[in-house]
Write a protein that holds these residues in place. Structure first.
Motif, PDB file in Angstrom:
ATOM      1  N   UNK A  95      25.069 -36.821  30.456  1.00  0.00           N
ATOM      2  CA  UNK A  95      24.580 -36.606  29.064  1.00  0.00           C
ATOM      3  C   UNK A  95      23.656 -35.366  28.922  1.00  0.00           C
ATOM      4  N   UNK A  96      22.854 -35.394  29.770  1.00  0.00           N
ATOM      5  CA  UNK A  96      21.850 -34.273  29.965  1.00  0.00           C
ATOM      6  C   UNK A  96      22.486 -32.924  30.210  1.00  0.00           C
ATOM      7  N   UNK A  97      23.254 -33.123  31.210  1.00  0.00           N
ATOM      8  CA  UNK A  97      24.202 -31.746  31.357  1.00  0.00           C
ATOM      9  C   UNK A  97      24.876 -31.400  30.267  1.00  0.00           C
ATOM     10  N   UNK A  98      25.627 -32.264  29.409  1.00  0.00           N
ATOM     11  CA  UNK A  98      26.140 -31.803  28.189  1.00  0.00           C
ATOM     12  C   UNK A  98      25.303 -31.348  27.259  1.00  0.00           C
ATOM     13  N   UNK A  99      23.937 -31.914  27.211  1.00  0.00           N
ATOM     14  CA  UNK A  99      23.267 -31.445  26.219  1.00  0.00           C
ATOM     15  C   UNK A  99      22.842 -29.973  26.660  1.00  0.00           C
ATOM     16  N   UNK A 100      22.709 -29.796  27.869  1.00  0.00           N
ATOM     17  CA  UNK A 100      22.088 -28.495  28.444  1.00  0.00           C
ATOM     18  C   UNK A 100      23.100 -27.479  28.036  1.00  0.00           C
ATOM     19  N   UNK A 101      24.357 -27.718  28.349  1.00  0.00           N
ATOM     20  CA  UNK A 101      25.429 -27.061  28.076  1.00  0.00           C
ATOM     21  C   UNK A 101      25.632 -26.511  26.671  1.00  0.00           C
ATOM     22  N   UNK A 102      25.444 -27.333  25.571  1.00  0.00           N
ATOM     23  CA  UNK A 102      25.414 -27.275  24.235  1.00  0.00           C
ATOM     24  C   UNK A 102      24.335 -26.263  23.659  1.00  0.00           C
ATOM     25  N   UNK A 103      23.146 -26.683  24.515  1.00  0.00           N
ATOM     26  CA  UNK A 103      21.911 -25.791  24.033  1.00  0.00           C
ATOM     27  C   UNK A 103      22.144 -24.472  24.570  1.00  0.00           C
ATOM     28  N   UNK A 104      22.656 -24.345  25.527  1.00  0.00           N
ATOM     29  CA  UNK A 104      22.822 -22.928  26.259  1.00  0.00           C
ATOM     30  C   UNK A 104      23.642 -22.095  25.517  1.00  0.00           C
ATOM     31  N   UNK A 105      24.691 -22.755  24.954  1.00  0.00           N
ATOM     32  CA  UNK A 105      25.787 -22.118  24.072  1.00  0.00           C
ATOM     33  C   UNK A 105      25.096 -21.648  22.743  1.00  0.00           C
ATOM     34  N   UNK A 106      24.220 -22.587  22.240  1.00  0.00           N
ATOM     35  CA  UNK A 106      23.404 -22.165  20.971  1.00  0.00           C
ATOM     36  C   UNK A 106      22.594 -21.140  21.224  1.00  0.00           C
ATOM     37  N   UNK A 107      21.859 -21.120  22.382  1.00  0.00           N
ATOM     38  CA  UNK A 107      20.874 -19.994  22.837  1.00  0.00           C
ATOM     39  C   UNK A 107      21.595 -18.642  23.025  1.00  0.00           C
ATOM     40  N   UNK A 108      22.779 -18.702  23.539  1.00  0.00           N
ATOM     41  CA  UNK A 108      23.735 -17.435  23.866  1.00  0.00           C
ATOM     42  C   UNK A 108      23.911 -16.959  22.460  1.00  0.00           C
ATOM     43  N   UNK A 109      24.296 -17.662  21.685  1.00  0.00           N
ATOM     44  CA  UNK A 109      25.164 -17.323  20.392  1.00  0.00           C
ATOM     45  C   UNK A 109      23.823 -16.771  19.585  1.00  0.00           C
ATOM     46  N   UNK A 110      22.739 -17.341  19.382  1.00  0.00           N
ATOM     47  CA  UNK A 110      21.689 -16.942  18.695  1.00  0.00           C
ATOM     48  C   UNK A 110      21.251 -15.428  19.380  1.00  0.00           C
ATOM     49  N   UNK A 111      20.999 -15.532  20.573  1.00  0.00           N
ATOM     50  CA  UNK A 111      20.608 -14.189  21.416  1.00  0.00           C
ATOM     51  C   UNK A 111      21.305 -13.024  21.088  1.00  0.00           C
ATOM     52  N   UNK A 112      22.735 -13.404  20.794  1.00  0.00           N
ATOM     53  CA  UNK A 112      23.763 -12.196  20.798  1.00  0.00           C
ATOM     54  C   UNK A 112      23.552 -11.573  19.218  1.00  0.00           C
ATOM     55  N   UNK A 113      22.669 -12.347  18.378  1.00  0.00           N
ATOM     56  CA  UNK A 113      22.749 -11.486  17.199  1.00  0.00           C
ATOM     57  C   UNK A 113      21.670 -10.425  17.132  1.00  0.00           C
ATOM     58  N   UNK A 114      21.939  -9.575  16.148  1.00  0.00           N
ATOM     59  CA  UNK A 114      21.046  -8.350  16.144  1.00  0.00           C
ATOM     60  C   UNK A 114      19.609  -8.617  15.464  1.00  0.00           C
ATOM     61  N   UNK A 115      19.813  -9.246  14.443  1.00  0.00           N
ATOM     62  CA  UNK A 115      18.500  -9.705  13.688  1.00  0.00           C
ATOM     63  C   UNK A 115      18.532 -11.318  13.277  1.00  0.00           C
ATOM     64  N   UNK A 116      17.519 -11.873  13.610  1.00  0.00           N
ATOM     65  CA  UNK A 116      17.315 -12.992  13.356  1.00  0.00           C
ATOM     66  C   UNK A 116      16.637 -13.529  12.114  1.00  0.00           C
ATOM     67  N   UNK A 117      17.153 -14.659  11.558  1.00  0.00           N
ATOM     68  CA  UNK A 117      16.395 -14.913  10.301  1.00  0.00           C
ATOM     69  C   UNK A 117      15.279 -15.911  10.769  1.00  0.00           C
ATOM     70  N   UNK A 118      14.159 -16.360  10.007  1.00  0.00           N
ATOM     71  CA  UNK A 118      13.310 -17.204  10.160  1.00  0.00           C
ATOM     72  C   UNK A 118      13.772 -18.589  10.796  1.00  0.00           C
ATOM     73  N   UNK A 119      14.929 -19.133  10.199  1.00  0.00           N
ATOM     74  CA  UNK A 119      15.494 -20.308  10.635  1.00  0.00           C
ATOM     75  C   UNK A 119      16.157 -20.364  11.977  1.00  0.00           C
ATOM     76  N   UNK A 120      16.819 -19.018  12.193  1.00  0.00           N
ATOM     77  CA  UNK A 120      17.407 -18.879  13.312  1.00  0.00           C
ATOM     78  C   UNK A 120      16.324 -18.950  14.601  1.00  0.00           C
ATOM     79  N   UNK A 121      15.300 -18.168  14.437  1.00  0.00           N
ATOM     80  CA  UNK A 121      14.041 -18.101  15.357  1.00  0.00           C
ATOM     81  C   UNK A 121      13.779 -19.386  15.686  1.00  0.00           C
TER      82      UNK A 121
END
Length: 142
Positions: A95-121
């Motif tokens: 379960x922890x590995x699945x959660x880490x993979x989901x977090x990694x996916x979200x971090x990668x998708x947010x870091x690919x954005x050129x500009x982050x909103x306050x909610x994104x950050x």
């Protein structure tokens, strides 16, 4: 390139048979000496065997006791079934590995954005904190 190695040895000759040929006189002499000794001293051999069995029983009964005096205070240990405890640990790790993979996916998708909103950050900050906590748990288990 690969040549077949041919051997012209007798197929009945084995390592065991060669060792037997070499050491047969010594083994036969030791066998005859032991049988003569056993024939002469049967009662003594019997009593030596009985004494060794009694000695082993005495050693087992006296040396394998746990000491009654302990230097450390007793800690209460809750015994778990090793199968259940191990399976639960495997499930928690999965379960922890699945959660880490989901977090990694979200971090990668947010870091690919050129500009982050306050909610994104804010989401990126909480995701990084959660990822760091999970990573710290894994490093403690090792």
């Amino acid at each position: 390139m690969f040549k077949k190695i041919r051997s012209d040895r007798d197929p009945r000759d084995t390592v065991y048979s060669e060792l037997k040929k070499e050491f047969a006189p010594y083994l036969d002499r030791a066998k005859s000496t032991a049988s003569q000794f056993a024939a002469k001293n049967t009662k003594a051999i019997f009593w030596v065997m009985v004494a060794s069995m009694l000695l082993s029983v005495i050693i087992i009964l006296t040396s394998h006791r746990s000491p009654h005096i302990t230097l450390r205070p007793h800690k209460t240990v809750i015994a778990k079934s090793p199968v259940t405890g191990g399976f639960q640990q495997i499930m928690a790790t999965g379960n922890a590995i699945q959660e880490m993979l989901a977090l990694r996916k979200m971090i990668d998708s947010l870091s690919e954005k050129k500009q982050l909103t306050s909610a994104d950050s804010a989401r990126l900050d909480t995701a990084l904190d959660s990822f760091q906590k999970l990573n710290h748990k894994f490093n403690q288990r090792k």
